[in-house]
Motif scaffolding. Structure first.
Motif, PDB file in Angstrom:
ATOM      1  N   ILE A  81       0.938  -1.388  -0.048  1.00 28.14           N
ATOM      2  CA  ILE A  81      -0.091  -0.027   0.013  1.00 28.14           C
ATOM      3  C   ILE A  81       0.841   1.146  -0.031  1.00 28.14           C
ATOM      4  O   ILE A  81       1.550   1.227   1.119  1.00 28.14           O
ATOM      5  CB  ILE A  81      -0.903  -0.143   1.170  1.00 28.14           C
ATOM      6  CG1 ILE A  81      -1.742  -1.166   1.085  1.00 28.14           C
ATOM      7  CG2 ILE A  81      -1.583   1.059   1.183  1.00 28.14           C
ATOM      8  CD1 ILE A  81      -2.846  -1.464   2.325  1.00 28.14           C
ATOM      9  N   TYR A  82       0.976   1.934  -1.125  1.00 31.14           N
ATOM     10  CA  TYR A  82       1.697   2.999  -1.248  1.00 31.14           C
ATOM     11  C   TYR A  82       1.108   4.360  -0.403  1.00 31.14           C
ATOM     12  O   TYR A  82       0.087   4.492  -0.465  1.00 31.14           O
ATOM     13  CB  TYR A  82       1.472   3.752  -2.563  1.00 31.14           C
ATOM     14  CG  TYR A  82       2.664   2.915  -3.686  1.00 31.14           C
ATOM     15  CD1 TYR A  82       3.679   2.516  -3.417  1.00 31.14           C
ATOM     16  CD2 TYR A  82       1.779   2.588  -5.050  1.00 31.14           C
ATOM     17  CE1 TYR A  82       4.388   1.623  -4.297  1.00 31.14           C
ATOM     18  CE2 TYR A  82       2.484   1.877  -5.728  1.00 31.14           C
ATOM     19  CZ  TYR A  82       3.952   1.221  -5.345  1.00 31.14           C
ATOM     20  OH  TYR A  82       4.547   0.555  -6.298  1.00 31.14           O
ATOM     21  N   LYS A  83       2.051   4.883   0.431  1.00 36.71           N
ATOM     22  CA  LYS A  83       1.522   6.308   1.224  1.00 36.71           C
ATOM     23  C   LYS A  83       1.462   7.524   0.555  1.00 36.71           C
ATOM     24  O   LYS A  83       0.609   8.463   0.719  1.00 36.71           O
ATOM     25  CB  LYS A  83       2.804   6.335   2.450  1.00 36.71           C
ATOM     26  CG  LYS A  83       2.665   5.067   2.922  1.00 36.71           C
ATOM     27  CD  LYS A  83       3.814   5.114   4.184  1.00 36.71           C
ATOM     28  CE  LYS A  83       4.242   4.033   4.981  1.00 36.71           C
ATOM     29  NZ  LYS A  83       4.893   2.906   3.906  1.00 36.71           N
ATOM     30  N   SER A  84       2.227   7.788  -0.569  1.00 34.59           N
ATOM     31  CA  SER A  84       2.663   8.871  -1.136  1.00 34.59           C
ATOM     32  C   SER A  84       2.600   8.867  -2.729  1.00 34.59           C
ATOM     33  O   SER A  84       2.370   9.865  -3.381  1.00 34.59           O
ATOM     34  CB  SER A  84       3.796   9.813  -0.658  1.00 34.59           C
ATOM     35  OG  SER A  84       4.876   9.135  -0.899  1.00 34.59           O
ATOM     36  N   LEU A  85       2.838   7.808  -3.318  1.00 32.11           N
ATOM     37  CA  LEU A  85       3.341   7.533  -4.800  1.00 32.11           C
ATOM     38  C   LEU A  85       2.066   8.099  -5.469  1.00 32.11           C
ATOM     39  O   LEU A  85       2.374   8.763  -6.920  1.00 32.11           O
ATOM     40  CB  LEU A  85       3.414   6.141  -5.172  1.00 32.11           C
ATOM     41  CG  LEU A  85       4.818   5.882  -5.984  1.00 32.11           C
ATOM     42  CD1 LEU A  85       6.075   6.668  -5.317  1.00 32.11           C
ATOM     43  CD2 LEU A  85       5.111   4.520  -6.343  1.00 32.11           C
ATOM     44  N   GLN A 124       9.242   1.245  -3.790  1.00 30.36           N
ATOM     45  CA  GLN A 124       8.804   1.224  -2.190  1.00 30.36           C
ATOM     46  C   GLN A 124       9.737   2.288  -1.673  1.00 30.36           C
ATOM     47  O   GLN A 124       9.439   3.000  -0.925  1.00 30.36           O
ATOM     48  CB  GLN A 124       9.249   0.129  -1.698  1.00 30.36           C
ATOM     49  CG  GLN A 124       8.034  -1.224  -2.042  1.00 30.36           C
ATOM     50  CD  GLN A 124       7.987  -2.597  -1.285  1.00 30.36           C
ATOM     51  OE1 GLN A 124       8.599  -2.575  -0.152  1.00 30.36           O
ATOM     52  NE2 GLN A 124       7.368  -3.142  -1.781  1.00 30.36           N
ATOM     53  N   TYR A 125      11.100   2.311  -2.172  1.00 33.87           N
ATOM     54  CA  TYR A 125      11.873   3.400  -1.537  1.00 33.87           C
ATOM     55  C   TYR A 125      11.467   4.915  -1.950  1.00 33.87           C
ATOM     56  O   TYR A 125      11.337   5.758  -1.235  1.00 33.87           O
ATOM     57  CB  TYR A 125      13.413   3.405  -2.459  1.00 33.87           C
ATOM     58  CG  TYR A 125      14.278   4.161  -2.082  1.00 33.87           C
ATOM     59  CD1 TYR A 125      14.862   4.523  -0.692  1.00 33.87           C
ATOM     60  CD2 TYR A 125      14.635   5.370  -2.972  1.00 33.87           C
ATOM     61  CE1 TYR A 125      15.766   5.500  -0.460  1.00 33.87           C
ATOM     62  CE2 TYR A 125      15.116   6.388  -2.499  1.00 33.87           C
ATOM     63  CZ  TYR A 125      15.928   6.758  -1.237  1.00 33.87           C
ATOM     64  OH  TYR A 125      16.843   7.289  -1.176  1.00 33.87           O
ATOM     65  N   LEU A 126      10.887   5.153  -3.245  1.00 29.96           N
ATOM     66  CA  LEU A 126      10.572   6.366  -3.769  1.00 29.96           C
ATOM     67  C   LEU A 126       9.207   6.466  -2.793  1.00 29.96           C
ATOM     68  O   LEU A 126       9.123   7.701  -2.650  1.00 29.96           O
ATOM     69  CB  LEU A 126      10.205   6.190  -5.191  1.00 29.96           C
ATOM     70  CG  LEU A 126       9.134   7.454  -5.909  1.00 29.96           C
ATOM     71  CD1 LEU A 126      10.140   8.508  -5.587  1.00 29.96           C
ATOM     72  CD2 LEU A 126       8.750   7.065  -7.051  1.00 29.96           C
ATOM     73  N   ASP A 127       8.556   5.737  -2.718  1.00 32.00           N
ATOM     74  CA  ASP A 127       7.273   5.929  -1.856  1.00 32.00           C
ATOM     75  C   ASP A 127       7.653   6.599  -0.276  1.00 32.00           C
ATOM     76  O   ASP A 127       6.811   7.289  -0.001  1.00 32.00           O
ATOM     77  CB  ASP A 127       6.252   4.642  -1.647  1.00 32.00           C
ATOM     78  CG  ASP A 127       5.221   4.842  -0.903  1.00 32.00           C
ATOM     79  OD1 ASP A 127       4.238   5.777  -1.221  1.00 32.00           O
ATOM     80  OD2 ASP A 127       4.911   4.125   0.081  1.00 32.00           O
ATOM     81  N   ASN A 128       8.701   6.069   0.159  1.00 28.73           N
ATOM     82  CA  ASN A 128       8.968   6.493   1.557  1.00 28.73           C
ATOM     83  C   ASN A 128       9.971   7.799   1.573  1.00 28.73           C
ATOM     84  O   ASN A 128      10.287   8.124   2.644  1.00 28.73           O
ATOM     85  CB  ASN A 128       9.442   5.308   2.317  1.00 28.73           C
ATOM     86  CG  ASN A 128       8.542   4.197   2.585  1.00 28.73           C
ATOM     87  OD1 ASN A 128       7.557   4.463   3.431  1.00 28.73           O
ATOM     88  ND2 ASN A 128       8.472   3.092   1.916  1.00 28.73           N
ATOM     89  N   GLU A 129      10.567   7.979   0.342  1.00 32.03           N
ATOM     90  CA  GLU A 129      11.650   9.030   0.534  1.00 32.03           C
ATOM     91  C   GLU A 129      11.093  10.564   0.035  1.00 32.03           C
ATOM     92  O   GLU A 129      10.113  10.838  -0.174  1.00 32.03           O
ATOM     93  CB  GLU A 129      12.444   8.689  -0.668  1.00 32.03           C
ATOM     94  CG  GLU A 129      13.858   9.614  -0.667  1.00 32.03           C
ATOM     95  CD  GLU A 129      14.574   9.470   0.440  1.00 32.03           C
ATOM     96  OE1 GLU A 129      15.066  10.637   0.789  1.00 32.03           O
ATOM     97  OE2 GLU A 129      14.757   8.396   1.134  1.00 32.03           O
ATOM     98  N   GLU A 130      11.957  11.235   0.956  1.00 35.57           N
ATOM     99  CA  GLU A 130      11.441  12.801   1.033  1.00 35.57           C
ATOM    100  C   GLU A 130      12.200  13.505   0.278  1.00 35.57           C
ATOM    101  O   GLU A 130      11.690  14.787  -0.393  1.00 35.57           O
ATOM    102  CB  GLU A 130      11.405  13.332   2.413  1.00 35.57           C
ATOM    103  CG  GLU A 130      10.512  12.572   3.264  1.00 35.57           C
ATOM    104  CD  GLU A 130      10.497  13.417   4.644  1.00 35.57           C
ATOM    105  OE1 GLU A 130      11.265  14.327   5.078  1.00 35.57           O
ATOM    106  OE2 GLU A 130       9.676  13.171   5.783  1.00 35.57           O
ATOM    107  N   GLN A 131      13.235  13.062  -0.429  1.00 39.23           N
ATOM    108  CA  GLN A 131      14.239  13.675  -1.501  1.00 39.23           C
ATOM    109  C   GLN A 131      14.469  12.936  -2.599  1.00 39.23           C
ATOM    110  O   GLN A 131      14.967  12.041  -2.749  1.00 39.23           O
ATOM    111  CB  GLN A 131      15.533  14.142  -0.828  1.00 39.23           C
ATOM    112  CG  GLN A 131      15.640  14.836   0.559  1.00 39.23           C
ATOM    113  CD  GLN A 131      16.944  15.488   0.996  1.00 39.23           C
ATOM    114  OE1 GLN A 131      17.746  15.890   0.175  1.00 39.23           O
ATOM    115  NE2 GLN A 131      16.961  15.279   1.988  1.00 39.23           N
ATOM    116  N   TYR A 132      13.488  13.428  -3.578  1.00 40.57           N
ATOM    117  CA  TYR A 132      13.567  12.305  -4.618  1.00 40.57           C
ATOM    118  C   TYR A 132      13.475  13.138  -6.139  1.00 40.57           C
ATOM    119  O   TYR A 132      13.159  12.308  -7.190  1.00 40.57           O
ATOM    120  CB  TYR A 132      12.086  11.665  -4.833  1.00 40.57           C
ATOM    121  CG  TYR A 132      10.959  12.574  -4.271  1.00 40.57           C
ATOM    122  CD1 TYR A 132      10.518  13.593  -5.259  1.00 40.57           C
ATOM    123  CD2 TYR A 132      10.448  12.764  -3.022  1.00 40.57           C
ATOM    124  CE1 TYR A 132       9.231  14.306  -4.900  1.00 40.57           C
ATOM    125  CE2 TYR A 132       9.452  13.891  -2.681  1.00 40.57           C
ATOM    126  CZ  TYR A 132       8.927  14.333  -3.673  1.00 40.57           C
ATOM    127  OH  TYR A 132       7.787  15.411  -3.467  1.00 40.57           O
TER     128      TYR A 132
END
Length: 239
Positions: A81-85, A124-132
């Motif tokens: 489940i993506y949080k922000s993608l 999943q890394y992108l979904d959780n990362e703030e600097q992308y």
């Protein structure tokens, strides 16, 4: 044959009045195309289309028939489940861009778990990362390894990189040779993983120039590769 298959959605297309055709990259069989008959006929069915957003990670119970080009889905649920993608406008632009690239370049109908694991982990890394802001650059560069034209990592001290041969060189070989800022950034990215991306500081203009170079690299090594239509949207969002 009923089977379970972890899948990443690459694209979806409305078919006839109420059907949906979904192209996925799967853990067990590479590219698989599913048809969901009548899913758009009712509000309940339409609500299920949320599962098939670009690059969603799904667990699919499929009715797979080897001699058919379109396969049926018996049951589907989210594998992650993506949080922000799909809610962050900047990440959504990256998702749109990458899904178009992947839909273009992934064609094999055979198992490649290493590639699947790479896609799953990176998203999943992108979904959780703030600097992308530079994520898609490293994503595409690392993707070349699985597509068979990864830049060689030797002779990185040389002053030029040849896009056609994928090698570092000591001389300028004409239109396919790069140097300057693009070369410096290429050398930096070749030596890092996603968790070190925050150390790369570049301007929006340089990001676009490097991305254009990367896409040209893809064009040189993949027959039929086309620059994605979503490139303009991506550039506008990260301008």
């Amino acid at each position: 044959m009923l089977a379970k298959n972890n899948s990443i959605v690459l694209s979806k297309l409305k078919y006839k009045d109420y059907d949906l055709i979904v192209k996925c990259y799967t853990q067990q069989r590479g590219i698989v195309t599913y048809i969901l008959r009548g899913i758009l006929k009712s509000k309940k069915g339409q609500a299920k289309t949320v599962y098939f957003q670009a690059l969603s990670q799904l667990q699919i119970e499929e009715n797979f028939k080897p001699n058919q080009s379109l396969h049926a889905i018996k049951e589907v649920k989210l594998g992650y489940i993506y949080k922000s993608l799909h809610t962050n406008i900047y990440k959504s632009a990256i998702v749109l861009f990458l899904s178009e690239i992947l839909s273009n370049v992934l064609r094999e109908e055979e198992r490649n778990e290493a590639l699947y694991d790479y896609l799953e982990t990176a998203l999943q890394y992108l979904d959780n990362e703030e600097q992308y802001a530079n994520f898609h650059l490293l994503f595409l560069l690392k993707l070349t390894r699985y597509l068979g034209f990864q830049p060689e990592n030797l002779n990185k001290n040389h002053a030029y990189f040849n896009l056609q041969s994928g090698t570092f060189e000591t001389f300028d070989d004409g239109i396919y040779s790069i140097s300057g800022k693009n070369l410096t950034l290429l050398k930096q990215l070749l030596g890092i993983n996603f968790d070190a991306l925050h150390t790369i500081k570049i301007s929006a203009k340089q990001r676009q120039e490097f991305l254009n170079m990367l896409l040209h690299y893809f064009e040189l090594h993949l027959d039929g590769f086309k620059k994605p239509k979503s490139l303009q949207v991506l550039n506008e969002v990260f301008h």
